[in-house]
Design an enzyme around this catalytic site. Structure first.
Site, PDB file in Angstrom:
ATOM      1  N   PRO A  20     -58.135  13.452  14.776  1.00  0.00           N
ATOM      2  CA  PRO A  20     -57.351  14.425  14.011  1.00  0.00           C
ATOM      3  C   PRO A  20     -58.169  15.698  13.816  1.00  0.00           C
ATOM      4  O   PRO A  20     -59.306  15.643  13.358  1.00  0.00           O
ATOM      5  CB  PRO A  20     -57.107  13.698  12.682  1.00  0.00           C
ATOM      6  CG  PRO A  20     -58.238  12.723  12.564  1.00  0.00           C
ATOM      7  CD  PRO A  20     -58.563  12.312  13.963  1.00  0.00           C
ATOM      8  N   MET A  21     -57.596  16.846  14.190  1.00  0.00           N
ATOM      9  CA  MET A  21     -58.279  18.130  14.032  1.00  0.00           C
ATOM     10  C   MET A  21     -57.315  19.131  13.409  1.00  0.00           C
ATOM     11  O   MET A  21     -56.244  19.398  13.964  1.00  0.00           O
ATOM     12  CB  MET A  21     -58.788  18.641  15.385  1.00  0.00           C
ATOM     13  CG  MET A  21     -59.906  17.793  15.986  1.00  0.00           C
ATOM     14  SD  MET A  21     -60.439  18.388  17.615  1.00  0.00           S
ATOM     15  CE  MET A  21     -59.106  17.754  18.658  1.00  0.00           C
ATOM     16  N   CYS A 104     -64.643  15.251   6.732  1.00  0.00           N
ATOM     17  CA  CYS A 104     -64.424  16.677   6.988  1.00  0.00           C
ATOM     18  C   CYS A 104     -65.509  17.511   6.308  1.00  0.00           C
ATOM     19  O   CYS A 104     -65.737  17.383   5.101  1.00  0.00           O
ATOM     20  CB  CYS A 104     -63.055  17.118   6.496  1.00  0.00           C
ATOM     21  SG  CYS A 104     -62.741  18.884   6.779  1.00  0.00           S
ATOM     22  N   LYS A 143     -62.592   7.393   8.113  1.00  0.00           N
ATOM     23  CA  LYS A 143     -63.433   8.205   8.987  1.00  0.00           C
ATOM     24  C   LYS A 143     -64.572   8.798   8.163  1.00  0.00           C
ATOM     25  O   LYS A 143     -64.347   9.469   7.151  1.00  0.00           O
ATOM     26  CB  LYS A 143     -62.624   9.335   9.639  1.00  0.00           C
ATOM     27  CG  LYS A 143     -63.378  10.058  10.768  1.00  0.00           C
ATOM     28  CD  LYS A 143     -62.422  10.951  11.570  1.00  0.00           C
ATOM     29  CE  LYS A 143     -63.109  11.470  12.839  1.00  0.00           C
ATOM     30  NZ  LYS A 143     -64.127  12.486  12.585  1.00  0.00           N
ATOM     31  N   HIS A 173     -68.585   9.577  12.871  1.00  0.00           N
ATOM     32  CA  HIS A 173     -69.008  10.778  13.598  1.00  0.00           C
ATOM     33  C   HIS A 173     -70.527  10.858  13.447  1.00  0.00           C
ATOM     34  O   HIS A 173     -71.043  10.865  12.336  1.00  0.00           O
ATOM     35  CB  HIS A 173     -68.355  12.033  13.017  1.00  0.00           C
ATOM     36  CG  HIS A 173     -68.689  13.292  13.769  1.00  0.00           C
ATOM     37  ND1 HIS A 173     -67.736  14.058  14.385  1.00  0.00           N
ATOM     38  CD2 HIS A 173     -69.870  13.905  14.032  1.00  0.00           C
ATOM     39  CE1 HIS A 173     -68.316  15.087  14.984  1.00  0.00           C
ATOM     40  NE2 HIS A 173     -69.613  15.007  14.776  1.00  0.00           N
ATOM     41  N   ASN A 204     -67.523   8.533  17.496  1.00  0.00           N
ATOM     42  CA  ASN A 204     -67.025   9.906  17.598  1.00  0.00           C
ATOM     43  C   ASN A 204     -68.210  10.870  17.667  1.00  0.00           C
ATOM     44  O   ASN A 204     -69.184  10.698  16.943  1.00  0.00           O
ATOM     45  CB  ASN A 204     -66.136  10.197  16.374  1.00  0.00           C
ATOM     46  CG  ASN A 204     -65.614  11.617  16.313  1.00  0.00           C
ATOM     47  OD1 ASN A 204     -65.662  12.246  15.261  1.00  0.00           O
ATOM     48  ND2 ASN A 204     -65.116  12.140  17.408  1.00  0.00           N
ATOM     49  N   ASP A 206     -69.494  14.324  20.562  1.00  0.00           N
ATOM     50  CA  ASP A 206     -70.012  14.720  21.877  1.00  0.00           C
ATOM     51  C   ASP A 206     -69.373  13.967  23.037  1.00  0.00           C
ATOM     52  O   ASP A 206     -70.047  13.602  24.002  1.00  0.00           O
ATOM     53  CB  ASP A 206     -71.541  14.567  21.939  1.00  0.00           C
ATOM     54  CG  ASP A 206     -72.262  15.577  21.069  1.00  0.00           C
ATOM     55  OD1 ASP A 206     -71.584  16.491  20.549  1.00  0.00           O
ATOM     56  OD2 ASP A 206     -73.483  15.459  20.902  1.00  0.00           O
TER      57      ASP A 206
END
Length: 330
Positions: A20-21, A104, A143, A173, A204, A206
């Site tokens: 999700p971005m 985020c 996340k 991430h 998540n 790279d």
């Protein structure tokens, strides 16, 4: 090798997921990626408070289409009661699972104690996860990031907390909040999290090629991968991953004609959902990503940024991709 991934009762045969971005992974782009073979998609992050206060924009972000099944809705917030309220209200939505954003790094998000700010409050994060998991009739995933900064790396603790409080999977991430998206992602932390919990772990960071996707799986043992910036302007990355997994990968990059066809469909989808005026403005960044690295791309980007109608944009892209580049591959 990537095996089918189970998130609660949901089975994803090829767990290569579109991250999700915000401002990027709207319904139009998610549908493009699904057509390319993406195994699962997730909405842009939705504010639980926005839902609570009946914000129209928040509801628009949750628009889905049967073609993108299974789709997850990602919510963010730091008030456990409002997060639980949102989870309960979303039970009747057609999404397959609910994802909680605790990664985020954006200043406007963390200044309110949301997103990655919750990495600094593990106990509070645990209460939020439990409240959402208890309110939701669908699987809940979380996340997270590596940590807040290098001297506050706590992804293992956060993953264990997520597992203990009802999460069905966790995405990691491999960067700290301080890194934002700079430097290299630390895949080692993903491997450590995978060894620390029993729930599925999704890696998540790279993932800019199909080869990188399979390398992350090999190096970390993660159960699935989440592709973010690597899909910007390159939804073909999902097709490439499937090709590698089937030993059919030929390394063929899309030519000008294929890029144009996908860009045209992308623009048409955004126009159908948001209207032409918004679509033209939003597609400027996508067009820049689709054409990045191609000869003369700086000139076409400048021209596209001045286009005022969908017809103008398509004419510029047609002239550039179908005539100037002909069958040139990137």
């Amino acid at each position: 090798m990537l095996n089918p991934l189970a998130i609660g009762h949901i089975i994803i045969p090829v767990p290569v997921i579109l991250a999700p971005m915000a401002g990027i992974t709207d319904l139009a782009f998610r549908r493009i990626c699904k057509q390319m073979g993406c195994g699962m998609v997730i909405t842009e992050m939705v504010s639980a408070k926005g839902l609570y206060y009946k914000d129209d924009k928040s509801h628009e972000l949750m628009q889905t289409h049967p073609e993108e099944t299974p789709v997850g809705i990602q919510i963010f917030g730091s008030d456990e009661k409002i997060m639980a309220w949102a989870a309960d209200k979303l039970n009747e939505m057609p999404h397959a699972f609910l994802d909680i954003n605790m990664g985020c790094p954006a200043p406007k998000i963390v200044k309110n104690g949301d997103g990655a700010a919750l990495m600094r409050e593990p106990e509070k994060a645990g209460r939020i996860i439990r409240a959402v998991a208890e309110a939701s009739v669908k699987p809940v995933t979380v996340k997270i990031r590596k940590g807040w900064q290098e001297n506050e790396v706590n992804a293992l603790e956060m993953a264990r907390i997520a597992e203990a409080n009802g999460a069905s999977a966790v995405t990691v991430h491999g960067r700290t909040r301080d890194q934002f998206y700079a430097g290299e992602a630390d895949w080692e932390i993903i491997r450590q999290v995978k060894e620390a919990v029993q729930i599925p772990v999704i890696g998540n960071g790279d993932l800019f090629s199909a080869e990188a996707v399979l390398r992350m799986v090999d190096e970390t043992g993660c159960d699935g991968v989440m592709v973010g910036r690597g899909a910007q302007g390159n939804p073909w990355i999902f097709r490439d991953v499937l090709g590698l997994l089937k030993h059919e990968h030929e390394g063929k990059q899309p030519d000008g004609s294929e890029i144009y066809d996908v860009l045209k469909q992308h623009l048409q989808l955004v126009t159908s959902y948001k209207g032409e005026w918004i679509a033209v403005k939003e597609m400027r960044k996508h067009a820049a990503w689709y054409t990045k690295g191609l000869p003369g791309s700086a000139v076409i980007r400048h021209q596209i940024n001045r286009a005022e109608t969908a017809a103008d944009m398509l004419k510029l892209l047609s002239d550039y991709l179908l005539k100037d580049l002909c069958c040139l591959t990137r």
